[in-house]
Design a protein around this motif. Structure first.
Motif, PDB file in Angstrom:
ATOM      1  N   HIS A 131       0.848  -1.187   0.000  1.00  0.00           N
ATOM      2  CA  HIS A 131       0.000   0.000   0.000  1.00  0.00           C
ATOM      3  C   HIS A 131       0.883   1.236   0.000  1.00  0.00           C
ATOM      4  O   HIS A 131       1.803   1.346   0.817  1.00  0.00           O
ATOM      5  N   ARG A 132       0.599   2.166  -0.912  1.00  0.00           N
ATOM      6  CA  ARG A 132       1.364   3.414  -0.961  1.00  0.00           C
ATOM      7  C   ARG A 132       0.865   4.337   0.136  1.00  0.00           C
ATOM      8  O   ARG A 132      -0.336   4.527   0.314  1.00  0.00           O
ATOM      9  N   LEU A 133       1.811   4.893   0.881  1.00  0.00           N
ATOM     10  CA  LEU A 133       1.503   5.814   1.967  1.00  0.00           C
ATOM     11  C   LEU A 133       2.109   7.168   1.680  1.00  0.00           C
ATOM     12  O   LEU A 133       3.142   7.276   1.013  1.00  0.00           O
ATOM     13  N   GLU A 134       1.455   8.201   2.195  1.00  0.00           N
ATOM     14  CA  GLU A 134       1.946   9.573   2.075  1.00  0.00           C
ATOM     15  C   GLU A 134       1.896  10.191   3.458  1.00  0.00           C
ATOM     16  O   GLU A 134       0.922  10.012   4.189  1.00  0.00           O
ATOM     17  N   LEU A 135       2.942  10.910   3.817  1.00  0.00           N
ATOM     18  CA  LEU A 135       2.924  11.771   4.990  1.00  0.00           C
ATOM     19  C   LEU A 135       2.979  13.191   4.474  1.00  0.00           C
ATOM     20  O   LEU A 135       3.817  13.510   3.619  1.00  0.00           O
ATOM     21  N   ALA A 136       2.090  14.049   4.976  1.00  0.00           N
ATOM     22  CA  ALA A 136       1.983  15.419   4.475  1.00  0.00           C
ATOM     23  C   ALA A 136       2.020  16.416   5.623  1.00  0.00           C
ATOM     24  O   ALA A 136       1.409  16.194   6.672  1.00  0.00           O
ATOM     25  N   ALA A 137       2.731  17.509   5.398  1.00  0.00           N
ATOM     26  CA  ALA A 137       2.794  18.615   6.353  1.00  0.00           C
ATOM     27  C   ALA A 137       2.249  19.861   5.662  1.00  0.00           C
ATOM     28  O   ALA A 137       2.754  20.262   4.607  1.00  0.00           O
ATOM     29  N   ASP A 138       1.211  20.455   6.234  1.00  0.00           N
ATOM     30  CA  ASP A 138       0.609  21.649   5.647  1.00  0.00           C
ATOM     31  C   ASP A 138       1.546  22.844   5.762  1.00  0.00           C
ATOM     32  O   ASP A 138       2.160  23.067   6.809  1.00  0.00           O
ATOM     33  N   VAL A 139       1.644  23.615   4.677  1.00  0.00           N
ATOM     34  CA  VAL A 139       2.475  24.829   4.664  1.00  0.00           C
ATOM     35  C   VAL A 139       1.765  26.002   3.983  1.00  0.00           C
ATOM     36  O   VAL A 139       2.335  27.078   3.856  1.00  0.00           O
ATOM     37  N   GLY A 140       0.531  25.810   3.550  1.00  0.00           N
ATOM     38  CA  GLY A 140      -0.198  26.853   2.846  1.00  0.00           C
ATOM     39  C   GLY A 140      -0.624  27.990   3.762  1.00  0.00           C
ATOM     40  O   GLY A 140      -0.690  27.833   4.982  1.00  0.00           O
ATOM     41  N   THR A 141      -0.928  29.100   3.148  1.00  0.00           N
ATOM     42  CA  THR A 141      -1.425  30.258   3.891  1.00  0.00           C
ATOM     43  C   THR A 141      -2.955  30.292   3.806  1.00  0.00           C
ATOM     44  O   THR A 141      -3.549  29.685   2.894  1.00  0.00           O
ATOM     45  N   PRO A 142      -3.606  31.007   4.708  1.00  0.00           N
ATOM     46  CA  PRO A 142      -5.066  31.124   4.611  1.00  0.00           C
ATOM     47  C   PRO A 142      -5.510  31.667   3.242  1.00  0.00           C
ATOM     48  O   PRO A 142      -6.519  31.215   2.698  1.00  0.00           O
ATOM     49  N   ALA A 143      -4.758  32.581   2.665  1.00  0.00           N
ATOM     50  CA  ALA A 143      -5.118  33.137   1.353  1.00  0.00           C
ATOM     51  C   ALA A 143      -5.060  32.061   0.268  1.00  0.00           C
ATOM     52  O   ALA A 143      -5.892  32.041  -0.644  1.00  0.00           O
ATOM     53  N   MET A 144      -4.092  31.168   0.358  1.00  0.00           N
ATOM     54  CA  MET A 144      -3.989  30.085  -0.624  1.00  0.00           C
ATOM     55  C   MET A 144      -5.198  29.153  -0.536  1.00  0.00           C
ATOM     56  O   MET A 144      -5.791  28.800  -1.551  1.00  0.00           O
ATOM     57  N   TYR A 145      -5.558  28.762   0.698  1.00  0.00           N
ATOM     58  CA  TYR A 145      -6.711  27.878   0.867  1.00  0.00           C
ATOM     59  C   TYR A 145      -7.998  28.565   0.422  1.00  0.00           C
ATOM     60  O   TYR A 145      -8.870  27.939  -0.160  1.00  0.00           O
ATOM     61  N   GLN A 146      -8.107  29.855   0.685  1.00  0.00           N
ATOM     62  CA  GLN A 146      -9.281  30.619   0.259  1.00  0.00           C
ATOM     63  C   GLN A 146      -9.365  30.669  -1.265  1.00  0.00           C
ATOM     64  O   GLN A 146     -10.438  30.505  -1.846  1.00  0.00           O
ATOM     65  N   ALA A 147      -8.228  30.867  -1.931  1.00  0.00           N
ATOM     66  CA  ALA A 147      -8.202  30.909  -3.401  1.00  0.00           C
ATOM     67  C   ALA A 147      -8.624  29.561  -3.984  1.00  0.00           C
ATOM     68  O   ALA A 147      -9.366  29.509  -4.974  1.00  0.00           O
ATOM     69  N   LEU A 148      -8.173  28.470  -3.376  1.00  0.00           N
ATOM     70  CA  LEU A 148      -8.566  27.140  -3.852  1.00  0.00           C
ATOM     71  C   LEU A 148     -10.050  26.876  -3.615  1.00  0.00           C
ATOM     72  O   LEU A 148     -10.732  26.308  -4.465  1.00  0.00           O
ATOM     73  N   ASP A 149     -10.542  27.303  -2.477  1.00  0.00           N
ATOM     74  CA  ASP A 149     -11.961  27.126  -2.174  1.00  0.00           C
ATOM     75  C   ASP A 149     -12.828  27.913  -3.162  1.00  0.00           C
ATOM     76  O   ASP A 149     -13.873  27.423  -3.606  1.00  0.00           O
ATOM     77  N   ALA A 150     -12.387  29.108  -3.530  1.00  0.00           N
ATOM     78  CA  ALA A 150     -13.176  29.972  -4.412  1.00  0.00           C
ATOM     79  C   ALA A 150     -13.340  29.410  -5.826  1.00  0.00           C
ATOM     80  O   ALA A 150     -14.308  29.733  -6.507  1.00  0.00           O
ATOM     81  N   CYS A 151     -12.417  28.560  -6.260  1.00  0.00           N
ATOM     82  CA  CYS A 151     -12.484  28.079  -7.646  1.00  0.00           C
ATOM     83  C   CYS A 151     -12.851  26.602  -7.774  1.00  0.00           C
ATOM     84  O   CYS A 151     -12.945  26.086  -8.889  1.00  0.00           O
ATOM     85  N   LYS A 152     -13.114  25.910  -6.685  1.00  0.00           N
ATOM     86  CA  LYS A 152     -13.314  24.460  -6.735  1.00  0.00           C
ATOM     87  C   LYS A 152     -14.489  24.041  -7.611  1.00  0.00           C
ATOM     88  O   LYS A 152     -14.372  23.085  -8.388  1.00  0.00           O
ATOM     89  N   TRP A 153     -15.624  24.725  -7.527  1.00  0.00           N
ATOM     90  CA  TRP A 153     -16.795  24.334  -8.320  1.00  0.00           C
ATOM     91  C   TRP A 153     -16.583  24.634  -9.798  1.00  0.00           C
ATOM     92  O   TRP A 153     -16.953  23.831 -10.656  1.00  0.00           O
ATOM     93  N   GLU A 154     -15.981  25.769 -10.085  1.00  0.00           N
ATOM     94  CA  GLU A 154     -15.693  26.107 -11.486  1.00  0.00           C
ATOM     95  C   GLU A 154     -14.733  25.088 -12.093  1.00  0.00           C
ATOM     96  O   GLU A 154     -14.908  24.640 -13.228  1.00  0.00           O
ATOM     97  N   MET A 155     -13.731  24.693 -11.327  1.00  0.00           N
ATOM     98  CA  MET A 155     -12.782  23.680 -11.808  1.00  0.00           C
ATOM     99  C   MET A 155     -13.482  22.345 -12.047  1.00  0.00           C
ATOM    100  O   MET A 155     -13.269  21.703 -13.076  1.00  0.00           O
ATOM    101  N   LEU A 156     -14.315  21.927 -11.095  1.00  0.00           N
ATOM    102  CA  LEU A 156     -15.013  20.655 -11.226  1.00  0.00           C
ATOM    103  C   LEU A 156     -15.933  20.657 -12.446  1.00  0.00           C
ATOM    104  O   LEU A 156     -15.942  19.702 -13.228  1.00  0.00           O
ATOM    105  N   ASN A 157     -16.668  21.724 -12.643  1.00  0.00           N
ATOM    106  CA  ASN A 157     -17.584  21.813 -13.782  1.00  0.00           C
ATOM    107  C   ASN A 157     -16.830  21.841 -15.109  1.00  0.00           C
ATOM    108  O   ASN A 157     -17.247  21.213 -16.083  1.00  0.00           O
TER     109      ASN A 157
END
Length: 181
Positions: A131-157
């Motif tokens: 089984h492939r495993l990943e360990l991840a450490a968050d380093v994003g800023t609140p602005a980065m997460y907000q930018a990703l949240d703002a475009c998620k539906w447009e990207m999906l569509n």
């Protein structure tokens, strides 16, 4: 409507229950919390002895495994690339990620990364079951997460309509995040 509270457990198959428990305890510090063994599958009543084990993945998350000694040897979906199916665990810092990478490599475990995904950094490796495993450490800023949240539906569509990668969040891999105004 049902409201999911959290994942109760996620279950995978393992080659050897004891080896799996020892590996996850040693390399990822997970506690062994429960074992269930039966001669019949409770849901189907099929005669299929198994060992079902549960590992504490932190914060109420449980990673479970089944050893099935009477079933054919386990394999992978050959139509899906190895990098797709994986279990990702969050760690507290990039320093912890670096320390874990060094420790795993010292134990002879091949590690890919540290891979920079802009909002998190991660390493990849395989457990003794393949089984492939990943360990991840968050380093994003609140602005980065907000930018990703703002475009998620447009990207999906857009993806649903074209099956081509939308470029709304290309900054993640171009490493050129422009702070929203």
């Amino acid at each position: 409507m049902t409201k999911i509270e959290r994942i109760h457990h996620v279950a995978y198959r393992c080659k050897d229950a004891k080896t799996t428990v020892e590996w996850y305890r040693k390399h990822l510090g997970m506690d062994f919390v429960l074992a269930i063994a039966e001669d019949k599958v409770p849901s189907t009543h099929a005669p299929d002895p198994y060992m079902h084990l549960f590992m504490d993945a932190g914060n109420g998350n449980i990673l479970a495994f089944f050893e099935l000694p009477n079933s054919p040897e386990m394999g992978r979906d050959t139509n899906t690339p190895d990098w797709v199916q994986h279990i990702a665990f969050k760690v507290g810092s990039v320093a912890e990620l670096e320390e874990t990478k060094a420790r795993l490599q010292a134990e002879g475990i091949e590690v890919i990364g540290i891979t920079d995904h802009t909002i998190f950094k991660s390493i990849y490796f395989f457990d003794p079951n393949g089984h492939r495993l990943e360990l991840a450490a968050d380093v994003g800023t609140p602005a980065m997460y907000q930018a990703l949240d703002a475009c998620k539906w447009e990207m999906l569509n857009e993806w649903a309509a074209t099956k081509k990668a939308p470029k709304h969040a290309a900054w993640m891999h171009d490493k050129e995040f422009a702070q929203p105004r």
